[in-house]
Design a protein around this motif. Structure first.
Motif, PDB file in Angstrom:
ATOM      1  N   MET A  59      41.469  42.282  45.123  1.00  0.00           N
ATOM      2  CA  MET A  59      41.677  42.029  46.558  1.00  0.00           C
ATOM      3  C   MET A  59      43.149  42.216  46.895  1.00  0.00           C
ATOM      4  O   MET A  59      44.018  42.027  46.065  1.00  0.00           O
ATOM      5  N   ASN A  83      52.181  50.301  46.342  1.00  0.00           N
ATOM      6  CA  ASN A  83      50.860  50.374  45.742  1.00  0.00           C
ATOM      7  C   ASN A  83      50.656  51.658  44.939  1.00  0.00           C
ATOM      8  O   ASN A  83      49.887  51.695  43.979  1.00  0.00           O
ATOM      9  N   LEU A 134      39.266  53.454  44.516  1.00  0.00           N
ATOM     10  CA  LEU A 134      40.383  52.534  44.429  1.00  0.00           C
ATOM     11  C   LEU A 134      40.577  52.214  42.958  1.00  0.00           C
ATOM     12  O   LEU A 134      39.619  51.959  42.239  1.00  0.00           O
ATOM     13  N   HIS A 135      41.832  52.272  42.545  1.00  0.00           N
ATOM     14  CA  HIS A 135      42.151  52.156  41.131  1.00  0.00           C
ATOM     15  C   HIS A 135      41.868  50.777  40.562  1.00  0.00           C
ATOM     16  O   HIS A 135      41.956  50.576  39.374  1.00  0.00           O
ATOM     17  N   ASN A 136      41.553  49.796  41.399  1.00  0.00           N
ATOM     18  CA  ASN A 136      41.276  48.460  40.867  1.00  0.00           C
ATOM     19  C   ASN A 136      39.781  48.199  40.719  1.00  0.00           C
ATOM     20  O   ASN A 136      39.368  47.090  40.437  1.00  0.00           O
ATOM     21  N   LYS A 137      38.968  49.236  40.919  1.00  0.00           N
ATOM     22  CA  LYS A 137      37.524  49.068  40.722  1.00  0.00           C
ATOM     23  C   LYS A 137      37.170  49.514  39.309  1.00  0.00           C
ATOM     24  O   LYS A 137      37.098  50.714  39.021  1.00  0.00           O
ATOM     25  N   LYS A 184      41.021  49.664  53.647  1.00  0.00           N
ATOM     26  CA  LYS A 184      41.306  49.631  52.212  1.00  0.00           C
ATOM     27  C   LYS A 184      41.989  48.336  51.769  1.00  0.00           C
ATOM     28  O   LYS A 184      42.817  48.329  50.873  1.00  0.00           O
ATOM     29  N   ASP A 236      40.518  46.179  50.250  1.00  0.00           N
ATOM     30  CA  ASP A 236      39.915  45.778  48.982  1.00  0.00           C
ATOM     31  C   ASP A 236      40.645  46.407  47.804  1.00  0.00           C
ATOM     32  O   ASP A 236      40.340  46.152  46.666  1.00  0.00           O
ATOM     33  N   SER A 237      41.621  47.238  48.086  1.00  0.00           N
ATOM     34  CA  SER A 237      42.441  47.746  46.993  1.00  0.00           C
ATOM     35  C   SER A 237      43.400  46.620  46.616  1.00  0.00           C
ATOM     36  O   SER A 237      43.373  45.558  47.210  1.00  0.00           O
ATOM     37  N   ASP A 238      44.286  46.866  45.670  1.00  0.00           N
ATOM     38  CA  ASP A 238      45.271  45.827  45.422  1.00  0.00           C
ATOM     39  C   ASP A 238      46.496  46.082  46.298  1.00  0.00           C
ATOM     40  O   ASP A 238      47.620  45.793  45.929  1.00  0.00           O
ATOM     41  N   ALA A 239      46.224  46.655  47.465  1.00  0.00           N
ATOM     42  CA  ALA A 239      47.288  46.893  48.431  1.00  0.00           C
ATOM     43  C   ALA A 239      48.057  45.604  48.637  1.00  0.00           C
ATOM     44  O   ALA A 239      47.488  44.536  48.637  1.00  0.00           O
TER      45      ALA A 239
END
Lengths: 451, 292
Positions: free
Chosen positions: A1, B221, B182-185, A249, A251-254
């Motif tokens: 997250m 990021n 997304l690289h965290n999936k 986005k 849900d990225s680690d943005a």
């Protein structure tokens, strides 16, 4: 997250502050320097960080804070308040008065997620009882119209297109006419992605706005954008005028710096945030809740709301009663899984709990195991689900074959289930009166995790 | 205005190095998405060199900084970084959603085609709606062949078919599109590892190029993105897209400094020809002297 790393850093900083009985001016200054670094690492706009740090410092130093009972706590409170004020008030879309059609124009840079978000917004509006028409105004990107059609179908919204037309203004105008005739409540204009330096395309958006009455102009912006996020928002606002922003986005680690900067710099509210690739992955944006999520204080409010939306109260009450008597069976287990999935899956639920936010590594909870358990249960007979005691080795063997898993997994599930039942019998006191969230019991949730 | 342009103007405005010089320079770096930690490193390095060499003049300071930036950009180049283009090889293109993977592939295909190479595309983005069509349209436009999967199908099968087809048809360069993720999936990254191993089984290491595509607008990021993709697929090069917007692009410096992934191509527009080989010297000269 999103925000995880920012949350972690801030929590560490605050931990060292809280540990102190007395705070000196130097303590606050050191802490704020670290806050500043953490915010910059999170892509919060440089100027915003500067003024944020300044106003927190001013309030924290020289006020009653340092003499208070718990000065560290006070500083956290100030940071929280300032963060909320940075993100401004929550905002709602403007809807056209009465029966007329509301027209929403979606614009943004290439790849921000306009087409996906357009469909998500249609689904959201549907849940509010509004019927949306999606207008395919992106006449440039290869297969953009097709993408909108596929997404439109997924959310059950009609797509308006004019085959072969290269004139977005015309498409927009005709879409609005069509919507009026067919009784749509909302028209969503999916426009082409453009670089803000592209005069021609920016002019095209203006043209649409001049020729069609637009109720909301929304900028779709990528949450992973760096320092330029505010420049983009500013330049779209200056050229065509924005009503608000949807951040995608998340849900990225943005690090989510954009969420903290856009309102402060442009004074435009954030309407929604995109939190998954699925059609229902759009959430209304609440600055106060976001602030508390960033500060690692969880977002219980959103969790309760989700529960209220998705959980059948009566069913849950009944389940709770059976739990108290130790009669929890596999049907109840399935039901609680189903409700959890309706609320966005267990990972998303846990991330909203205080103290847990940002601390669940992706993959720690294997939703696949949950799916496997589901398959096993579906392979049981009705009687077996109601009375797990029936499960003798022959039956287990049949179930393993039926669900296509190794018998080891069936044994494991049955054993753990029996333990869970025992636990529940032992702690009726804990369960009584505590319905958890809309009947969902947190203890059992946590227990299920270990499967 | 981009970070690099601002840097150029910065040195025009400053004559001598005073108290504000370093602070303002740091602000410029941070605003340019270089990242606070990396910015401080650049500044500290500059500071200590200037001290040692007793430099007080902004022009000379600029030369020092120029050297330092160039050093970072050239660190992972040995002159062989484009060798894969001379052999029969495969390019795997990865990246998060919306960075411009498919567009980059279209541009690369056009460039290689113009060089007289036989190009084949693999449409292994079976997830996003209409991604396959988008690549098909590009292939049509450029005039190259493409191996298609079905939407919702197995990307591994597409890659496998494409690799076989590339060998059978004596293709010079096979370019594989993958779904943005997304690289965290974790699950999606595991899928990517699988795709990568299918390719590695068929092509020797020096004939396989993995390009991670990064949007020049991305903030800190992007570092995580590049790191995760590197871990999953052994990324060998970076493509920086959308450099023509108000993008800052400073993140490219950080990625190279931290992860040692050299920038190989930059995207500078939406046309099929708007892709350029990255030349550190030219780039740095452009930053500081405005020859670009």
């Amino acid at each position: 997250m999103a925000f995880e790393s920012l949350t972690d850093k801030l929590q560490n900083i605050f931990k060292s502050l809280r540990g102190k009985g007395l705070l000196t001016e130097a303590d606050v200054k050191t802490a704020m320097k670290e806050v500043k670094l953490a915010l910059l690492e999170a892509d919060v706009n440089f100027k915003v960080v500067k003024s944020f740090v300044k106003s927190v410092e001013e309030r924290a130093i020289g006020s009653d804070v340092m003499n208070g009972l718990n000065p560290g706590q006070m500083v956290v409170k100030i940071v929280n308040e300032e963060m909320i004020s940075l993100m401004g008030e929550g905002a709602e879309l403007n809807f056209a008065p009465g029966q007329s059609t509301t027209v929403i124009m979606m614009c943004g840079l290439n790849g921000a997620g306009k087409t996906t978000t357009t469909a998500k917004l249609a689904l959201y509006l549907k849940s509010k009882g509004k019927k949306s028409l999606l207008a395919a105004c992106d006449v440039y990107r290869p297969a953009a119209v097709k993408q909108l059609e596929v997404n439109g179908e997924a959310v059950g919204s009609e797509v308006f297109k004019i085959e072969g037309s290269k004139d977005p203004v015309d498409i927009a105008r005709k879409a609005v006419e069509y919507a009026g005739e067919k009784g749509f409540n909302v028209v969503l204009l999916d426009t082409a992605g453009r670089r803000e330096i592209d005069e021609e395309l920016m002019e095209e958006l203006k043209q649409i706005k001049d020729n069609v009455h637009i109720d909301d102009t929304i900028l779709v912006a990528d949450a992973t954008t760096g320092q330029s996020a505010v420049d983009v928002a500013k330049s779209f606002d200056e050229r065509i005028g924005l009503d608000g922003v949807i951040l995608t986005k998340l849900d990225s680690d943005a690090r989510g710096g954009a969420a903290l900067s856009i309102r402060a710099v442009t004074d435009k509210p954030i309407f929604f945030v995109g939190i998954s690739e699925k059609p229902d992955g759009l959430e209304q944006f609440y600055p106060d809740r976001m602030a508390s999520r960033i500060l690692g204080m969880g977002d219980v409010l959103s969790l309760i709301e989700k529960a209220a939306q998705n959980v059948d109260l009566e069913e849950s009450l009944e389940m709770g009663n059976r739990m108290k008597k130790g009669q929890f069976n596999f049907n109840d287990y399935l039901e609680s899984m189903r409700q959890m999935n309706k609320m966005g899956g267990i990972t998303s639920i846990l991330s909203m709990l205080p103290g847990l936010g940002g601390q669940i590594p992706e993959g720690a909870i294997d939703e696949k195991v949950l799916a496997r358990n589901e398959a096993i249960i579906y392979s049981m007979t009705k009687a077996e689900r109601e009375n797990p005691k029936l499960l003798n080795p022959q039956r287990k063997f049949r179930i393993a074959k039926g669900s296509g898993v190794d018998i080891m997994y069936v044994n494991r599930l049955v054993k753990q289930f029996a333990e869970m039942q025992k636990m529940m019998k032992k702690m009726p006191g804990m369960l009584r009166g505590k319905r958890g969230f809309g009947g969902l019991n947190l203890n059992s949730l946590m227990k299920n995790l270990k499967f | 205005m981009g970070f690099f342009k601002k840097l150029k103007r910065f040195f025009k405005e400053y004559k001598a190095i005073d108290v504000d010089f370093y602070d303002d320079l740091e602000e410029l770096f941070v605003m340019g998405d270089v990242g606070i930690a990396q910015s401080e490193e650049f500044i500290d390095e500059l500071k200590s060199t200037l001290h040692k060499k007793l430099i007080y003049d902004a022009d000379e300071a600029m030369d020092v900084l120029k050297e330092n930036v160039l050093k970072v950009l050239e660190a992972d180049r040995d002159g062989h970084e484009y060798d894969f283009e001379k052999k029969k090889s495969v390019i795997l293109v990865v990246g998060v959603n919306g960075v411009g993977k498919t567009t980059t592939i279209g541009k690369l295909a056009a460039m290689y085609k113009a060089q007289g190479k036989k190009v084949l595309l693999a449409a292994a983005d079976t997830f996003r709606a209409a991604a396959i069509e988008q690549l098909d349209i590009w292939a049509d436009r450029v005039g190259v062949e493409v191996i298609n999967g079905k939407e919702g199908g197995d990307p591994g099968a597409v890659i496998f078919d494409a690799v076989k087809a590339a060998k059978a048809r004596d293709v010079d360069i096979l370019i594989c599109d993958t779904a943005g993720r997304l690289h965290n999936k974790t699950n999606l990254m595991n899928e990517l590892k699988k795709l990568n191993s299918i390719i590695e089984a068929e092509y020797p290491a020096d004939c396989k190029e993995t390009l991670v595509v990064v949007d020049a607008m991305t903030g800190q990021n992007a570092l995580n993105q590049a790191r995760e993709f590197k871990e999953a697929t052994g990324v060998t090069g970076l493509v920086l897209t959308k450099l023509d917007g108000s993008a800052k692009g400073g993140i490219a410096l950080t990625i190279q400094k931290e992860l040692g992934i050299p920038i190989k191509y930059i995207g500078v527009g939406e046309g099929a020809n708007d892709i350029k080989k990255f030349e550190p010297k030219e780039f740095v000269a452009g930053i500081f002297e405005g020859t670009e």
